[in-house]
Scaffold this active site. Sequence first.
Site, PDB file in Angstrom:
ATOM      1  N   TYR A  77      41.349  47.831  33.458  1.00 54.10           N
ATOM      2  CA  TYR A  77      42.349  47.048  34.420  1.00 54.10           C
ATOM      3  C   TYR A  77      43.460  48.006  34.782  1.00 54.10           C
ATOM      4  O   TYR A  77      44.202  46.759  35.633  1.00 54.10           O
ATOM      5  CB  TYR A  77      42.571  45.953  33.136  1.00 54.10           C
ATOM      6  N   GLU A 137      43.975  32.839  43.597  1.00 59.11           N
ATOM      7  CA  GLU A 137      43.075  31.224  42.304  1.00 59.11           C
ATOM      8  C   GLU A 137      44.485  30.652  42.699  1.00 59.11           C
ATOM      9  O   GLU A 137      45.344  30.550  42.245  1.00 59.11           O
ATOM     10  CB  GLU A 137      43.237  32.009  41.600  1.00 59.11           C
ATOM     11  N   ASP A 162      45.043  38.207  40.466  1.00 57.21           N
ATOM     12  CA  ASP A 162      45.313  37.834  40.850  1.00 57.21           C
ATOM     13  C   ASP A 162      46.541  36.914  41.614  1.00 57.21           C
ATOM     14  O   ASP A 162      46.853  37.332  40.587  1.00 57.21           O
ATOM     15  CB  ASP A 162      43.924  36.062  40.465  1.00 57.21           C
ATOM     16  N   ASP A 179      39.765  25.260  31.603  1.00 57.73           N
ATOM     17  CA  ASP A 179      40.529  26.225  31.358  1.00 57.73           C
ATOM     18  C   ASP A 179      42.454  25.842  31.498  1.00 57.73           C
ATOM     19  O   ASP A 179      42.790  26.455  31.610  1.00 57.73           O
ATOM     20  CB  ASP A 179      40.028  27.067  32.849  1.00 57.73           C
ATOM     21  N   ASP A 206      47.838  33.797  40.615  1.00 61.76           N
ATOM     22  CA  ASP A 206      48.189  32.598  40.277  1.00 61.76           C
ATOM     23  C   ASP A 206      48.462  30.953  40.254  1.00 61.76           C
ATOM     24  O   ASP A 206      50.270  31.334  39.732  1.00 61.76           O
ATOM     25  CB  ASP A 206      47.336  33.059  38.712  1.00 61.76           C
TER      26      ASP A 206
END
Length: 258
Positions: A226, A84, A44, A127, A46
């Site tokens: 990943y 995000e 992402d 978070d 971020d």
Amino acid sequence: MTHAEGRDRAEHVVRLVRDVLGSEVLAACLHGSAVLGGLRPGSDIDVLVTVRRGTTGAERRSLVQALLAVSGERAYEGPARPVELSVVVHSEVRPWRYPPVCDFLYGEWLRDGFEAGGTPVPAPCPDLAPLITMARAGNAPLFGPPPAEVFDPVPEDDLRAAIVAGVPELLEDLDDDTRNVLLTLARVLSTLATGEIRSKDAAADWVLERLPAIHRPALAEARALYVAGEYGSWTERRPEVRALARYLTESVREVYPT
């Protein structure tokens, strides 16, 4: 996508936010993969934005519409890259208090609800503790003062409580998002044990060195997928995956009893 291209995309997100919120935007910075060792193919973008006041419902809906157009594989504009975005009110996070409140949150896992007309609302968000910790450590401002000037340090006890709080909800996604759940569990364990927030692949490396041999193949596969930006097929490996998830969860409880 290179780091420079990722930063360009992040700066574009900040411009979208400033188009909606104007001078209420105090600061913006990167966090996540971009500051933990580099963007991977599926990482992402971020972004953490700090504002002077809470957003209105209309402003949050405008932000959602702007982000739907630039984020993810179904983005309507530009090359695909998930975004995000977290927005916090400065007075809600400084001085620090736990749990902090997130004023606005956009992520691709929420897209279906947003496309159906949903709008995020301010809510407590544990978070934010690791997110702000990453932002301060990464020191990658996109607009305004650097993160170390915007945010207080997050106390270690709050950081540990926050990353453990998300484990039950994380496990609910094990079958649907196997790769990321396994890697996130590895990151939770490595952070609890060392106090350092690592990238997902680096956290997997740390855990693999300490993992019983029987559990290593599944985590090694998750790490490799990943790095390659792939998700893989786990249907035939469910027993192996669930055994690894149980082991990691039990290890987390040993390090951080609740």
